[in-house]
Structures are given as structure tokens and as C-alpha cells.
Design an enzyme around this catalytic site. Structure first.
Site, PDB file in Angstrom:
ATOM      1  N   HIS A  50       0.860  -1.180   0.000  1.00 11.09           N
ATOM      2  CA  HIS A  50       0.000   0.000   0.000  1.00 11.09           C
ATOM      3  C   HIS A  50       0.904   1.241   0.000  1.00 11.09           C
ATOM      4  O   HIS A  50       2.063   1.174   0.429  1.00 11.09           O
ATOM      5  CB  HIS A  50      -0.885   0.011   1.249  1.00 11.09           C
ATOM      6  CG  HIS A  50      -1.928  -1.076   1.266  1.00 11.09           C
ATOM      7  ND1 HIS A  50      -2.957  -1.119   2.177  1.00 11.09           N
ATOM      8  CD2 HIS A  50      -2.105  -2.163   0.467  1.00 11.09           C
ATOM      9  CE1 HIS A  50      -3.716  -2.177   1.951  1.00 11.09           C
ATOM     10  NE2 HIS A  50      -3.227  -2.836   0.921  1.00 11.09           N
ATOM     11  N   GLU A  52       1.030   3.806   1.887  1.00 11.04           N
ATOM     12  CA  GLU A  52       1.520   4.203   3.216  1.00 11.04           C
ATOM     13  C   GLU A  52       2.703   3.342   3.650  1.00 11.04           C
ATOM     14  O   GLU A  52       3.674   3.841   4.235  1.00 11.04           O
ATOM     15  CB  GLU A  52       0.399   4.075   4.268  1.00 11.04           C
ATOM     16  CG  GLU A  52      -0.848   4.900   3.987  1.00 11.04           C
ATOM     17  CD  GLU A  52      -1.900   4.100   3.221  1.00 11.04           C
ATOM     18  OE1 GLU A  52      -1.550   3.381   2.267  1.00 11.04           O
ATOM     19  OE2 GLU A  52      -3.082   4.210   3.589  1.00 11.04           O
ATOM     20  N   CYS A  80      -6.192   1.838   5.729  1.00 10.28           N
ATOM     21  CA  CYS A  80      -6.739   0.597   6.297  1.00 10.28           C
ATOM     22  C   CYS A  80      -6.061   0.349   7.646  1.00 10.28           C
ATOM     23  O   CYS A  80      -5.103   1.027   8.016  1.00 10.28           O
ATOM     24  CB  CYS A  80      -6.511  -0.577   5.351  1.00 10.28           C
ATOM     25  SG  CYS A  80      -4.787  -1.131   5.275  1.00 10.28           S
ATOM     26  N   CYS A  83      -2.288  -0.330   7.683  1.00  5.35           N
ATOM     27  CA  CYS A  83      -1.489   0.887   7.508  1.00  5.35           C
ATOM     28  C   CYS A  83      -1.535   1.774   8.750  1.00  5.35           C
ATOM     29  O   CYS A  83      -0.533   2.362   9.127  1.00  5.35           O
ATOM     30  CB  CYS A  83      -1.953   1.644   6.271  1.00  5.35           C
ATOM     31  SG  CYS A  83      -1.487   0.773   4.758  1.00  5.35           S
TER      32      CYS A  83
END
Lengths: 146, 146
Positions: A50, A52, A80, A83
Site C-alpha cells: 500500500h 503508506e 486501512c 497501515c
């Protein structure tokens, strides 16, 4: 729009063009951008890539420390839980996000050491992410027809 | 001890010798080891380089897919929430851990798609992790004295 969030949106567009869910993120320390990344889950075939996560790795390597306590992150989509926990591990101070997400919001109340704020002015990014999923649906419709 | 967990403990020992919290992890797919890693948070100065995170990245790259649904992970310490969410993102089937941890256990009830089991025979690893934190305390005592 905030210039950091603007850059995050530019990164989301790169993900969009790579057929990855369009999410971009930027980490800022003392007004300096120390990391700017986009989601690469599909591009790199790594489940946890992701925006992040990639930003945290890039930022830690940039400053040579795992401790990002003076840093803020600007991310186009509400992070999410994976993260958010990762941002908490890295001791990020502030999380600013553009578009809300119901992905797993119900657990966010557990973050006591991190401030999470939304940022307005979501029109452009909102279109981008809608287009992404529309394209995906269109593709699926085509593949069902052929 | 289970041979996969045994390898995870060997990796925890590497972390121990690197002055990282001694945690090791192994990912197994169809009886084949596809990743074996140890915690590198301090060694690499990256906040999220827990053994499980590095194993997920290694496993995805090894099989060229982000989807680890036929895989199990053996990890020496009960994973933290960041790692549990990461394992859920990667669709890992089973998590086996050796030593319990109260780190953030209270949230584990949210994992419906992942089986989490403890494994007995913890004596050797239990000593390793105790020694690690004892060394850390001793070092702190020495640095306070000098």
C-alpha cells in the site's frame, strides 16, 4: 488543495495508470517531503505494498531512523488498519486523508497516539477512484462477454 | 519442535545477535519453505521491518503473487496487530506462534478469515527472548553507571 495532498493525488494517478487501486501518500518532516509513493500491490505483486507502507519504508531509509515522530502523512484514502498500525509503529504524528473509506473504520478508535484528520476538496480524487472501479467493472463485463 | 518453527527460532537467534528483538518467521506453501526472515527493525532502521512483514514481501516475490491463500506462517512470537492485518491482507491461511505476547492481543478477535494457533515447546525461545531483554536492561544499567 494542500500542496502535499496535491502530490499524493499525483501519485494516486500513477497507480491508476498502472491498474492499481489509486492511492498516493506523502510523508513530510519539518516542511520537507521525505517520501512520496503510490500503491503497488498489483504492479509488484506484493500484498502489503500500500502507498503508506512504501512511504514508511522510504521515509525511514531517507532519514536513517525508524522513528518518524516529527512526521506527518498525507494520504488520498483513509488508511486501512494494517497501515494505521504501521503508522503507529513508526510513531507518525498526524495522518491527513482526503477521501473516507469504510474499509475497516470501525477499529480506528484504538489509536490513541495518532491524530487522524480528513481534508476537504475531494472532487478530483473522488472522480479518479470512481473511474478506477468503473473501469474495473467495465473490463469484467467485457471479459464476461468474450 | 515442528521443523518450520525450529527454523523460525534459528532466525530469531540471528535477530538476537544483531541486537534486534529476537523474532523469526517462516512461510510455508505445500510443505515448501518460501520465506524465512528475522526482525530487522533496528538493523535496517525501518519501523515496520518485523519478521512477518519481511516474510510476506519475500513470499510474494518468490511466488510472483500477492495472494498467499495456500500458505501458513510460523512465527516465534504472537504477531502484533500490524502484522496480523498484513497477514490478513495477504490472505495467509494459518498463523502458528510459539510464545504469547500481550502486545495488543485485545484486538485479535476481529480476525475472522485467519486461524491463529499457539504451539507448545517454548522453552528454548522463551530463554532467548528473556536473555535479550535482560541484556538490554544490563546495558542500560551499565550506561547509567558510566
Amino acid at each position: 488543495m494542500n500542496k502535499y495532498m496535491n502530490l499524493a493525488v499525483e501519485h494516486a494517478k500513477i497507480a491508476f495508470h498502472n491498474s492499481d487501486v489509486p492511492v498516493g501518500a506523502v510523508i513530510v518532516k519539518n516542511n520537507e517531503i521525505i517520501a512520496a509513493c503510490h500503491n503497488k500491490k498489483n504492479t509488484d505483486n506484493v500484498a502489503i505494498y500500500h502507498a503508506e507502507i512504501l512511504c514508511i519504508i522510504e521515509a525511514c531509509k531517507k532519514i536513517g531512523s525508524w522513528y518518524l515522530n516529527d512526521c506527518d502523512i498525507y494520504v488520498t484514502l483513509r488508511p486501512c488498519n494494517m497501515c494505521l498500525y504501521a503508522l503507529a509503529e513508526a510513531r507518525i504524528s498526524n495522518v491527513y486523508y482526503l477521501l473516507d473509506s469504510d474499509y475497516d473504520k470501525n477499529l480506528n478508535s484504538n489509536f490513541n497516539n495518532i491524530n487522524i484528520s480528513s481534508i476537504d476538496d475531494i472532487y478530483e480524487y473522488s472522480s479518479l477512484i470512481k473511474d478506477f472501479f468503473k473501469n474495473l467493472r467495465d473490463k469484467n463485463d467485457v471479459s464476461r462477454e468474450t
